[in-house]
Structure formats: structure tokens, C-alpha cells
Motif scaffolding. Structure first.
Motif, PDB file in Angstrom:
ATOM      1  N   MET A  62       0.333  -1.433   0.035  1.00  0.00           N
ATOM      2  CA  MET A  62       0.079  -0.339   0.265  1.00  0.00           C
ATOM      3  C   MET A  62       0.845   1.006  -0.298  1.00  0.00           C
ATOM      4  O   MET A  62       1.355   1.523   0.752  1.00  0.00           O
ATOM      5  CB  MET A  62      -1.140   0.391   1.186  1.00  0.00           C
ATOM      6  N   ASP A  63       1.113   1.319  -0.967  1.00  0.00           N
ATOM      7  CA  ASP A  63       2.262   2.842  -1.222  1.00  0.00           C
ATOM      8  C   ASP A  63       1.657   3.649  -0.991  1.00  0.00           C
ATOM      9  O   ASP A  63       0.044   4.032  -1.306  1.00  0.00           O
ATOM     10  CB  ASP A  63       2.678   2.990  -2.569  1.00  0.00           C
ATOM     11  N   ILE A  64       2.425   5.083  -0.149  1.00  0.00           N
ATOM     12  CA  ILE A  64       1.278   6.386  -0.509  1.00  0.00           C
ATOM     13  C   ILE A  64       2.269   7.040  -1.849  1.00  0.00           C
ATOM     14  O   ILE A  64       3.102   7.639  -2.199  1.00  0.00           O
ATOM     15  CB  ILE A  64       1.594   7.308   1.106  1.00  0.00           C
TER      16      ILE A  64
ATOM     17  N   HIS B  39      -3.644   7.191  -1.098  1.00  0.00           N
ATOM     18  CA  HIS B  39      -3.425   5.787  -0.198  1.00  0.00           C
ATOM     19  C   HIS B  39      -4.565   5.036  -0.134  1.00  0.00           C
ATOM     20  O   HIS B  39      -5.827   5.652  -0.091  1.00  0.00           O
ATOM     21  CB  HIS B  39      -3.606   6.113   1.256  1.00  0.00           C
ATOM     22  N   ASN B  40      -4.351   3.756  -0.267  1.00  0.00           N
ATOM     23  CA  ASN B  40      -5.439   3.131  -0.143  1.00  0.00           C
ATOM     24  C   ASN B  40      -7.064   3.420  -0.828  1.00  0.00           C
ATOM     25  O   ASN B  40      -8.032   2.975  -0.255  1.00  0.00           O
ATOM     26  CB  ASN B  40      -5.579   2.100   1.503  1.00  0.00           C
ATOM     27  N   GLY B  41      -6.835   3.570  -2.658  1.00  0.00           N
ATOM     28  CA  GLY B  41      -8.052   3.457  -3.045  1.00  0.00           C
ATOM     29  C   GLY B  41      -8.457   5.077  -2.559  1.00  0.00           C
ATOM     30  O   GLY B  41      -9.418   4.939  -3.387  1.00  0.00           O
ATOM     31  N   THR B  42      -8.234   5.712  -1.547  1.00  0.00           N
ATOM     32  CA  THR B  42      -8.767   7.019  -1.354  1.00  0.00           C
ATOM     33  C   THR B  42      -7.525   8.489  -1.812  1.00  0.00           C
ATOM     34  O   THR B  42      -6.278   8.332  -1.526  1.00  0.00           O
ATOM     35  CB  THR B  42      -8.745   7.066  -0.018  1.00  0.00           C
TER      36      THR B  42
ATOM     37  N   ALA C  19     -12.763   8.379  -3.408  1.00  0.00           N
ATOM     38  CA  ALA C  19     -12.401   7.437  -3.935  1.00  0.00           C
ATOM     39  C   ALA C  19     -11.942   7.377  -5.131  1.00  0.00           C
ATOM     40  O   ALA C  19     -12.562   8.140  -5.997  1.00  0.00           O
ATOM     41  CB  ALA C  19     -13.863   6.119  -3.100  1.00  0.00           C
TER      42      ALA C  19
END
Length: 116
Positions: free
Chosen positions: A1-3, A18-21, A114
Motif C-alpha cells: 500500500m504505497d502512498i 492511499h488505499n484507494g482514496t 474514492a
């Protein structure tokens, strides 16, 4: 989960993914000397551009926080906001009166969306 950070400077990034957001920093109008309607429209164009760059859109908004210099501008800002939003895609939202960093700005918004 890269930023992933877009438009990163010393103090902040324009967007962080991050994380689809995607999280946008506060967006303001290009011209701080316009009235509330024009500032709101320009600010929302900035939001559209950053969301597009991040791989999202206004239809994917999760939340929005709107900062108004003066709550007397609430109805005029909402008229532009309501025309901009896609039917059925309203985010969770808060709108507060706040002192904005540069006093000529009448409105600022920060949104979370999202990814597509």
C-alpha cells in the motif's frame, strides 16, 4: 500500500493517494478578488483537475469540508455547489465559517474521494 503524493512541496502536497482514496488539500479560486460565485466555480474547477490527475472524479466524492469567510455567502456558494454536483453523488459535507489564510479568499474546500 504505497502512498502517492501529487504536487508535493516543503509544506504540503496538493493530493495524497492511499488505499484507494485521494485526499485533496484545501482548494481556493485562481483569482481571490472575484465574488463568491466566481470563486466557488474556480475552486471547484481546481478540485476537478486534481481529482482527474489522481484518477477520480466528483462522482466519487466521499466527503467535503467547505470553509466560508462569511456565512452570508452560504446560499450563493450552495447555488454553484449544487449545480456542480452530479445528481445522486452528494458527499458527506460540513460547512463552517473560518478565517482563511489570505483574507481576500471567500471560500475554500477540502475533499476526500474514492479512486475509480
Amino acid at each position: 500500500m504505497d502512498i502517492v503524493r501529487l504536487g508535493t512541496g516543503k509544506r504540503m502536497s496538493s493530493a495524497v493517494i492511499h488505499n484507494g482514496t485521494v485526499y485533496l488539500c484545501g482548494q481556493v479560486a485562481k483569482d481571490k478578488h472575484q465574488g463568491i460565485e466566481a470563486q466557488t466555480q474556480s475552486m471547484l474547477e481546481e478540485v476537478d483537475g486534481l481529482l482527474r490527475q489522481a484518477g477520480s472524479s466528483r462522482e466519487r466524492l466521499l466527503s467535503a469540508t467547505i470553509y466560508l469567510k462569511d456565512m452570508a455567502d452560504y446560499d450563493a456558494m450552495n447555488a454553484v455547489w449544487d449545480a456542480w454536483l452530479a445528481e445522486g453523488h452528494a458527499p458527506a459535507r460540513a460547512c463552517v465559517q473560518a478565517a482563511i489564510a489570505e483574507p481576500e479568499y471567500r471560500v475554500e474546500v477540502s475533499v476526500v474521494a474514492a479512486l475509480k
